[in-house]
Design a protein around this motif. Structure first.
Motif, PDB file in Angstrom:
ATOM      1  N   PHE A 290      49.873  27.994  51.443  1.00 25.06           N
ATOM      2  CA  PHE A 290      50.048  29.017  50.412  1.00 25.06           C
ATOM      3  C   PHE A 290      51.285  29.864  50.699  1.00 25.06           C
ATOM      4  N   LEU A 291      51.823  30.467  49.630  1.00 25.50           N
ATOM      5  CA  LEU A 291      52.838  31.500  49.801  1.00 25.50           C
ATOM      6  C   LEU A 291      52.197  32.694  50.498  1.00 25.50           C
ATOM      7  N   THR A 292      53.000  33.438  51.233  1.00 26.96           N
ATOM      8  CA  THR A 292      52.483  34.620  51.927  1.00 26.96           C
ATOM      9  C   THR A 292      53.253  35.856  51.493  1.00 26.96           C
ATOM     10  N   VAL A 293      52.543  36.966  51.394  1.00 29.12           N
ATOM     11  CA  VAL A 293      53.180  38.260  51.157  1.00 29.12           C
ATOM     12  C   VAL A 293      53.144  39.042  52.460  1.00 29.12           C
ATOM     13  N   PRO A 294      54.115  39.931  52.704  1.00 28.89           N
ATOM     14  CA  PRO A 294      54.137  40.679  53.965  1.00 28.89           C
ATOM     15  C   PRO A 294      52.964  41.641  54.054  1.00 28.89           C
ATOM     16  N   LYS A 295      52.587  41.990  55.292  1.00 24.43           N
ATOM     17  CA  LYS A 295      51.440  42.877  55.487  1.00 24.43           C
ATOM     18  C   LYS A 295      51.661  44.231  54.834  1.00 24.43           C
ATOM     19  N   LEU A 318      43.312  36.551  54.315  1.00 23.40           N
ATOM     20  CA  LEU A 318      43.675  35.336  53.594  1.00 23.40           C
ATOM     21  C   LEU A 318      44.940  35.505  52.755  1.00 23.40           C
ATOM     22  N   ASN A 319      45.520  36.724  52.742  1.00 23.70           N
ATOM     23  CA  ASN A 319      46.781  36.979  52.041  1.00 23.70           C
ATOM     24  C   ASN A 319      46.634  36.856  50.526  1.00 23.70           C
ATOM     25  N   ILE A 320      45.481  37.250  50.014  1.00 25.42           N
ATOM     26  CA  ILE A 320      45.209  37.225  48.576  1.00 25.42           C
ATOM     27  C   ILE A 320      45.746  38.505  47.941  1.00 25.42           C
ATOM     28  N   MET A 321      46.324  38.392  46.754  1.00 27.35           N
ATOM     29  CA  MET A 321      46.849  39.542  46.027  1.00 27.35           C
ATOM     30  C   MET A 321      45.822  40.042  45.014  1.00 27.35           C
ATOM     31  N   VAL A 322      45.898  41.333  44.695  1.00 25.57           N
ATOM     32  CA  VAL A 322      44.944  41.967  43.786  1.00 25.57           C
ATOM     33  C   VAL A 322      45.716  42.815  42.783  1.00 25.57           C
ATOM     34  N   ASP A 323      45.256  42.825  41.537  1.00 33.18           N
ATOM     35  CA  ASP A 323      45.872  43.683  40.523  1.00 33.18           C
ATOM     36  C   ASP A 323      44.782  44.175  39.586  1.00 33.18           C
ATOM     37  N   ARG A 324      44.990  45.358  39.023  1.00 34.12           N
ATOM     38  CA  ARG A 324      44.011  45.953  38.114  1.00 34.12           C
ATOM     39  C   ARG A 324      44.700  46.374  36.829  1.00 34.12           C
ATOM     40  N   ASP A 325      43.975  46.222  35.704  1.00 29.52           N
ATOM     41  CA  ASP A 325      44.443  46.759  34.431  1.00 29.52           C
ATOM     42  C   ASP A 325      43.287  47.515  33.783  1.00 29.52           C
ATOM     43  N   GLU A 326      43.442  47.858  32.500  1.00 27.27           N
ATOM     44  CA  GLU A 326      42.424  48.685  31.842  1.00 27.27           C
ATOM     45  C   GLU A 326      41.104  47.952  31.643  1.00 27.27           C
ATOM     46  N   GLU A 327      41.090  46.629  31.789  1.00 27.54           N
ATOM     47  CA  GLU A 327      39.872  45.861  31.556  1.00 27.54           C
ATOM     48  C   GLU A 327      39.147  45.469  32.843  1.00 27.54           C
ATOM     49  N   GLY A 328      39.793  45.636  33.968  1.00 31.83           N
ATOM     50  CA  GLY A 328      39.187  45.239  35.234  1.00 31.83           C
ATOM     51  C   GLY A 328      40.249  44.826  36.221  1.00 31.83           C
ATOM     52  N   TYR A 329      39.888  43.953  37.160  1.00 31.16           N
ATOM     53  CA  TYR A 329      40.870  43.513  38.141  1.00 31.16           C
ATOM     54  C   TYR A 329      40.797  42.004  38.311  1.00 31.16           C
ATOM     55  N   LEU A 330      41.815  41.470  38.965  1.00 34.51           N
ATOM     56  CA  LEU A 330      41.856  40.048  39.282  1.00 34.51           C
ATOM     57  C   LEU A 330      42.365  39.870  40.700  1.00 34.51           C
ATOM     58  N   LEU A 331      42.065  38.719  41.262  1.00 35.06           N
ATOM     59  CA  LEU A 331      42.541  38.339  42.590  1.00 35.06           C
ATOM     60  C   LEU A 331      43.231  36.987  42.445  1.00 35.06           C
ATOM     61  N   GLN A 332      44.366  36.807  43.121  1.00 40.74           N
ATOM     62  CA  GLN A 332      45.122  35.579  42.935  1.00 40.74           C
ATOM     63  C   GLN A 332      45.930  35.220  44.181  1.00 40.74           C
ATOM     64  N   ILE A 333      46.221  33.930  44.303  1.00 42.52           N
ATOM     65  CA  ILE A 333      47.060  33.438  45.381  1.00 42.52           C
ATOM     66  C   ILE A 333      47.711  32.147  44.894  1.00 42.52           C
ATOM     67  N   PHE A 334      48.907  31.859  45.403  1.00 40.37           N
ATOM     68  CA  PHE A 334      49.691  30.731  44.934  1.00 40.37           C
ATOM     69  C   PHE A 334      50.003  29.790  46.094  1.00 40.37           C
ATOM     70  N   THR A 335      49.901  28.497  45.831  1.00 43.38           N
ATOM     71  CA  THR A 335      50.220  27.523  46.869  1.00 43.38           C
ATOM     72  C   THR A 335      51.717  27.359  46.999  1.00 43.38           C
ATOM     73  N   GLN A 336      52.127  26.773  48.115  1.00 44.33           N
ATOM     74  CA  GLN A 336      53.467  26.241  48.218  1.00 44.33           C
ATOM     75  C   GLN A 336      53.588  25.065  47.243  1.00 44.33           C
ATOM     76  N   PRO A 337      54.805  24.646  46.873  1.00 45.92           N
ATOM     77  CA  PRO A 337      54.918  23.417  46.077  1.00 45.92           C
ATOM     78  C   PRO A 337      54.178  22.270  46.753  1.00 45.92           C
ATOM     79  N   VAL A 338      53.491  21.459  45.950  1.00 51.00           N
ATOM     80  CA  VAL A 338      52.705  20.361  46.512  1.00 51.00           C
ATOM     81  C   VAL A 338      53.494  19.054  46.517  1.00 51.00           C
ATOM     82  N   GLU A 339      54.772  19.120  46.156  1.00 49.97           N
ATOM     83  CA  GLU A 339      55.668  17.967  46.235  1.00 49.97           C
ATOM     84  C   GLU A 339      56.818  18.317  47.173  1.00 49.97           C
ATOM     85  N   ASP A 340      57.605  17.322  47.575  1.00 49.12           N
ATOM     86  CA  ASP A 340      58.789  17.605  48.376  1.00 49.12           C
ATOM     87  C   ASP A 340      59.799  18.426  47.578  1.00 49.12           C
TER      88      ASP A 340
END
Length: 379
Positions: A290-295, A318-340
């Motif tokens: 996965f991509l990583t964000v700094p501490k 686990l380096n998961i990101m979190v964001d909130r808006d007026e309807e609630g929040y979400l948690l997300q994380i992105f992989t590295q490219p899965v191809e060369d």
């Protein structure tokens, strides 16, 4: 750490006043790849998909091999050609392994195809039907951006393993899934100046609505920027964000993608889970990168998003990101490219009310992508 049992959840549903083209679901995503057997093994062993059907020379399909993989309501179809002249082989040679077709399940494939063509879609494959002991199924395709097709699939009279010509192919020992439940959205990258053309295409041809618009001011870093618009169907079940590059000091991630993909294509597929901690923990144990964000990302995060139901220690570990808006929040994380090639990647997302796309995480995410671009010498 041993991953705990994974709960699943469906994406929240947005109800629009009118459904221009009835769509039941994303039926499957079809990949054309250089070696379908090895690609299938990756998705099984690393991402927890189960092999459910196969077609190839052994089933009477000369010249190709197709593997059907499923987890939750997500179905991937991986296909390779067996000669250098085959269009599948040529696609993989040009683009690398990637998405050839996104197929939507519809109640009437003929009506869906004819309606799309009447409203301006370029026809590729007229409706055709196949039959076997499992019944009758139909499909048709029109052109989408780049070399990607949009398919229509009708299955109401079919109960077979996958499609006429395929045989059931259960995985020995049955692969344990990681809790991926459904496709949340599929993101496409197009050339500079083409985003609004495809927005208009989705509106006219598919009857989709503009859900969200992110300008280059919202999606920018010190070095690069991009613009994005999110299109969705009348039910809110199907979402197609469309990205294009914007002017910046250096090459944007979209430009890098377009260079290595040799044109527009599907950039990433977001898959929803009901327990992102357990899902990501399991995926990391299986070796998915996965991509990583700094501490430092977490220094003011909890003041910004407020309390959440998940264990914040596990979120940070686990380096998961979190964001909130007026309807609630979400948690997300992105992989590295899965191809060369730095092209296709995946997103794992959990929604707690929010229908957004993590706007508060854009800067941290794109800085993480730029760090990887810089390592590749492409920033």
């Amino acid at each position: 750490m041993t991953a705990r049992a994974v709960e699943t959840q469906d994406a929240p549903r947005y109800v629009a006043p009118e459904d221009h083209m009835p769509i039941e679901a994303i039926d499957h995503v079809a990949f054309w790849v250089g070696n379908a057997k090895q690609a299938a093994h990756f998705y099984q062993s690393t991402m927890g998909f189960e092999l459910v059907a196969y077609a190839g020379p052994e089933t009477g399909m000369r010249g190709l091999a197709s593997y059907v993989l499923r987890q939750g309501n997500i179905t991937f179809l991986l296909t390779s050609g067996m000669s250098p002249e085959d269009p599948m082989t040529q696609f993989a040679h040009k683009h690398g392994d990637g998405v050839r077709r996104v197929s939507l399940r519809v109640p009437d494939v003929v009506a869906a195809y004819n309606g799309a063509v009447e409203r301006g879609a370029t026809p590729v494959e007229e409706p055709r039907f196949g039959e076997d002991a499992g019944g009758r199924a139909g499909s048709a395709t029109v052109q989408m951006y780049g070399d990607v097709l949009l398919g229509f699939v009708e299955r109401k009279d079919y109960t077979g393993a996958y499609w006429p010509g395929f045989e059931a192919a259960g995985t020995p020992g049955k692969v344990a899934g990681v809790g991926l439940a459904a496709i949340d959205h599929i993101v496409g990258n197009v050339e500079l100046g083409k985003m609004n053309e495809w927005v208009a295409w989705f509106q006219k041809v598919m009857g989709f609505e503009l859900m969200q618009h992110f300008t280059d001011e919202a999606i920018t870093t010190e070095y690069s920027a991009l613009m994005s618009k999110v299109m969705q169907d009348g039910s809110g079940k199907i979402k197609f964000p469309i990205n294009e590059p914007a002017q910046g000091k250096r090459k944007s991630q979209i430009e890098e993608y377009l260079d290595f993909n040799i044109g527009p294509g599907v950039q990433h597929i977001a898959m929803i889970t009901g327990d992102i901690v357990a899902t990501v923990d399991a995926l990391k144990q299986r070796g998915l990168q996965f991509l990583t964000v700094p501490k430092e990302y977490y220094d003011d995060l909890w003041d910004r998003v407020g309390p959440i139901r998940e264990d914040v220690g596990e979120i940070e570990r686990l380096n998961i990101m979190v964001d909130r808006d007026e309807e609630g929040y979400l948690l997300q994380i992105f992989t590295q490219p899965v191809e060369d090639r730095p092209t296709l990647f995946f997103e794992v997302i959990q929604r707690r009310g929010s229908r957004g796309f993590g706007e508060g995480n854009f800067k941290a995410l794109f800085e993480a992508i730029e760090r990887e671009q810089d390592r590749r010498g492409n920033l």
